[in-house]
Write an enzyme that holds these catalytic residues in place. Structure first.
Site, PDB file in Angstrom:
ATOM      1  N   HIS A   4      34.994  13.644  28.278  1.00  0.00           N
ATOM      2  CA  HIS A   4      34.944  14.222  29.683  1.00  0.00           C
ATOM      3  C   HIS A   4      34.711  15.104  29.854  1.00  0.00           C
ATOM      4  O   HIS A   4      35.388  16.368  30.113  1.00  0.00           O
ATOM      5  CB  HIS A   4      37.076  13.793  29.964  1.00  0.00           C
ATOM      6  N   HIS A  62      48.669   4.515  38.731  1.00  0.00           N
ATOM      7  CA  HIS A  62      49.265   5.203  39.570  1.00  0.00           C
ATOM      8  C   HIS A  62      50.410   4.610  40.259  1.00  0.00           C
ATOM      9  O   HIS A  62      49.552   4.037  41.127  1.00  0.00           O
ATOM     10  CB  HIS A  62      48.363   6.428  39.465  1.00  0.00           C
ATOM     11  N   ASP A  92      36.919   3.683  34.451  1.00  0.00           N
ATOM     12  CA  ASP A  92      38.010   3.938  34.202  1.00  0.00           C
ATOM     13  C   ASP A  92      38.857   4.059  34.772  1.00  0.00           C
ATOM     14  O   ASP A  92      39.701   4.867  35.687  1.00  0.00           O
ATOM     15  CB  ASP A  92      36.758   5.034  35.504  1.00  0.00           C
ATOM     16  N   HIS A  97      32.469   8.466  32.445  1.00  0.00           N
ATOM     17  CA  HIS A  97      32.056   8.961  33.857  1.00  0.00           C
ATOM     18  C   HIS A  97      30.997   9.993  34.285  1.00  0.00           C
ATOM     19  O   HIS A  97      32.016  10.270  35.183  1.00  0.00           O
ATOM     20  CB  HIS A  97      33.683   9.016  34.477  1.00  0.00           C
TER      21      HIS A  97
END
Lengths: 425, 316
Positions: A181, A311, A307, A234
């Site tokens: 990341h 939530h 990705d 990403h």
């Protein structure tokens, strides 16, 4: 299992460049043959594709799932349902769960839970470091034996240079990549949006775009030092993509993916405090979005991953800086990618290659193509069929889509896993 | 005073950014009339009669809360103060719960201060009341900008063409952001002055000039607006020490000498004497208008409540 023929489709295979009308015949869960005017075996079930596109099932390199540890957000079963609705047949899941997937037994647990869904190949990454804490490297050999596909600390950057060096060196012995990341954690700490005019106007703590490029520069140097394979997840900025382009030209084992928000949205999506558009890395200015599109076109970017990060309302219905970053992406992966096809930025086969053959290559797996004898993992989609993304009405449990309200063209109408229909009537 | 157009068309006052110059001018005119009434000791207790104004403060504040309380009471509202201490705020979940509670109480006007940027905007989506942002994180503090503008206008006649130097911790200042939006909208020339570690990224895109040197930044200024330096910023390492900050960016007699001879000095309060401003300047009646700012604060808040209440009456 009866033979199955999907007839009258537009066959698309990015691995071979095939784009032609034809039929595809499945026997025993494998692709037996495809082409025009195939003989229909006695008793075979026929699905009339009516001219829709038939391509290899999508391979998603990056999805976070709530299970284990945050099942209130998403379970493996609900993520699998969302994935197959999006045409995904192979899903690589992140290890920064609770507990982190740093033990062979935990990797096996996730594999078994994936098998239990009966509709998808779930490939777990294992933790690059114990507890994904970025200090000591995990047991790569044992984790691979248990079924780990590669190594990463998920949404956490491996911040310490020596730890990253050891991870790249050690993973090399097993021929696996380390997925980073790419965000310098000290520089990004506390940030909620890309630093710049918009963050200044909104009074939000900023993350400088340079936090991505400097981490990538460091890890490219470590790839050069170790000979290990670093994969950047990403990637979202022009400066970072320039570094990756140069590292590839140098012949280093450096690869990367991006995610649909970074070529479909820019930072203005967070205006009016839209927490569904709060992502990590944060959405960038338009110039960076255009650079991501260019890097998709010239091949610098090796894959498009969803990705996906689930939530619930309690994570997102908060003042912006306090809301959790991340958006769902499974059900919209294909549709948002096809927006670049409809927009004239990418040819259809190239776009599909970024979702099938190229991620398969990164994983070193013989999947993601319409080869005779391969597992019949397939997606059937109508290229021009319009639909609208509606948070609250998406498949799966988590509904926090950054594309809420977005009109898309290109909709999945059927998904098959090893010849068995797992989505669509 | 009546207006031919809606002054706050959203029914809330969440930010200065987005308000057009005629709206700002109208608010200031109305506030000016309230300033006059206040000095005459007259009140208008029927204007908000039967209306409930709740001061919802998630951050400590004395002067802003008191100012809104006084403004509400002078217009006849029932004013209730709710202080939610920081320690009991478990992130923002309570924000939504609080909204539900306030709706049940039939609150008409809600004044909100919160440590998070955007919190009043989030609340405004969930409550039926008109929301007034009384300071949100590092985003905006719109009534402070109105009272500052009114104070300047009364002293200087007009905002147009004035050179206003906003000095100190601009990065963390909602007061600075609201003032920048208001003053640039009204064609003042705004400068921001401070060390680079306390200037927000791309600040010049807000239409201001950026200075890192007080002498250049104050040269020819009509207004010197000092900002409060939060003590915790120093522990964050953004400036090395208070004595170094005062030496280079604190306003003392010498530095004020670089501004125009009739330049006025402003501060939103509460002041850190000896850090961003020397007491000799803060207490100098010839230069400091800090007391007048407080007075104009009540008048501006009355004007905002009045304007929002007109819409309440229309909807009632």
């Amino acid at each position: 299992m009866r033979d199955l023929m999907i007839a009258g489709a537009r066959l698309l295979d990015p691995a071979t460049g095939l784009d032609a009308p034809g039929d595809l015949l499945i026997r025993g869960g494998l692709i037996l043959d495809h082409g025009s005017n195939l003989t229909r075996p006695e008793g075979a079930e026929i699905v009339d594709a009516a001219g829709a596109c038939l391509a290899p099932g999508l391979i998603d390199l990056r999805a976070a799932i709530g299970e284990p540890g945050a099942e209130h957000r998403e379970t493996i079963a609900s993520a699998a349902a969302a994935a197959v609705a999006g045409g995904i047949t192979t899903l690589c899941v992140l290890p920064d769960t609770e507990p982190a997937l740093d033990d062979p037994a935990l990797v096996q647990f996730v594999l078994r839970r994936g098998e239990a869904t009966g509709c998808i190949s779930l490939l777990p990454y294992a933790a690059a470091t114990k507890h994904c804490e970025g200090r000591e490297i995990a047991e790569y050999g044992l984790l691979i034996e248990a079924g780990a596909v590669a190594f990463t600390d998920g949404r956490r950057a491996i911040g310490h240079a020596r730890t990253m060096r050891l991870a790249l060196s050690y993973a090399r012995a097993f021929g696996r990549m380390v997925v980073q990341h790419p965000e310098e954690p000290g520089l990004a700490a506390g940030g909620a949006a890309t630093e710049g005019e918009l963050a200044t106007r909104l009074g939000l703590p900023g993350i400088p775009a340079a936090a991505e490029a400097m981490m990538i520069q460091r890890d490219i140097a470590l790839a050069r030092l170790t000979g290990g394979h670093v994969h950047f997840a990403h990637v979202s900025t022009a400066a970072a993509l320039d570094l990756i382009r140069a590292a590839k030209a140098e012949g280093l084992a450096v690869t990367c993916d991006t995610a649909p928000p970074y070529f479909d949205l820019n930072e203005t999506a967070i205006g009016d405090w839209r927490t569904y558009a709060k992502l990590s890395p944060p959405l960038r200015p338009e110039a960076d979005r255009l650079a991501v599109v260019a890097a998709l076109q010239d091949g610098t970017i090796d894959a498009i991953a969803s990705d996906h990060q689930p939530h619930d309302a309690d994570d997102k219905r908060l003042p912006f800086a306090q809301a959790e970053p991340g958006g769902t992406g499974l059900a919209t992966l294909l549709g948002v990618t096809l927006a670049r096809v409809h927009g004239g930025d990418l040819p259809l086969l190239q776009a599909l290659g970024l979702l099938t053959a190229r991620p398969a290559g990164l994983l070193g797996l013989p999947i993601g193509r319409l080869a005779k004898g391969a597992a019949a993992d397939l997606v059937l989609f109508e290229l021009d069929r319009g639909w609208q993304v509606k948070a609250g009405a998406l498949p799966g449990k988590a509904q926090n889509s950054p594309f809420d309200g977005r009109a898309l063209e290109g909709r999945v109408v059927g998904t098959w896993k090893s010849g068995r229909r797992v989505y669509g009537a | 005073m009546s207006f031919s157009f809606p002054i706050l068309p959203d029914g809330h006052l969440l930010a200065i950014e987005g308000l057009e110059p005629p709206h700002i001018g109208a608010l200031l005119d109305l506030a000016e009339s309230y300033a006059l009434l206040n000095r005459q000791g007259k009140t208008q207790r029927d204007l908000l009669k039967g209306r409930t104004l709740i001061n919802l403060f998630f951050e400590d504040s004395t002067r802003t809360r008191t100012s809104f309380e006084l403004a509400g009471k002078r217009l006849g509202a029932d004013v209730i103060n709710m202080s939610v201490s920081n320690s009991s705020v478990n992130k923002g979940e309570t924000l939504i719960d609080t909204a539900t509670t306030l709706n049940a109480m039939h609150c008409d006007l809600l004044v909100v201060r919160h440590a998070q940027s955007g919190a009043p905007a989030l609340l405004s989506q969930k409550v039926s009341a008109s929301v007034i942002n009384a300071g949100d994180g590092t985003h905006e503090h719109p009534t402070q900008a109105l009272l500052d503008a009114l104070t300047i206008r009364r002293r200087k006649g007009s905002l147009e063409g004035l050179v206003v130097a906003i000095c100190g911790d601009v990065l963390h200042s909602r007061v600075a952001r609201s003032n920048i939006h208001l003053l640039t909208a009204m064609n003042a020339r705004v400068r921001i002055v401070g060390p680079p570690t306390l200037i927000p990224s791309e600040a010049m895109r807000l239409g201001v000039e950026v200075f890192h040197d007080m002498k250049a930044g104050l040269a020819g200024a009509d207004v010197v607006m000092m900002l409060r330096l939060q003590k915790e910023r120093m522990t964050g390492g953004l400036v090395p020490s208070s004595r170094e900050f005062f030496r280079f960016f604190g306003l003392d007699r010498e530095k004020l000498g670089w501004a125009k001879p009739d330049a006025i000095v402003m501060h939103p309060g509460p002041m850190n004497r000896g850090i961003e401003i020397d007491s000799a300047i803060a207490d100098d009646p010839e230069r400091s208008v800090i007391g007048e700012q407080v007075e104009m604060g009540v008048a501006c808040r009355m004007a905002v409540l009045d304007v929002l209440a007109r819409d309440l009456r229309r909807n009632a």
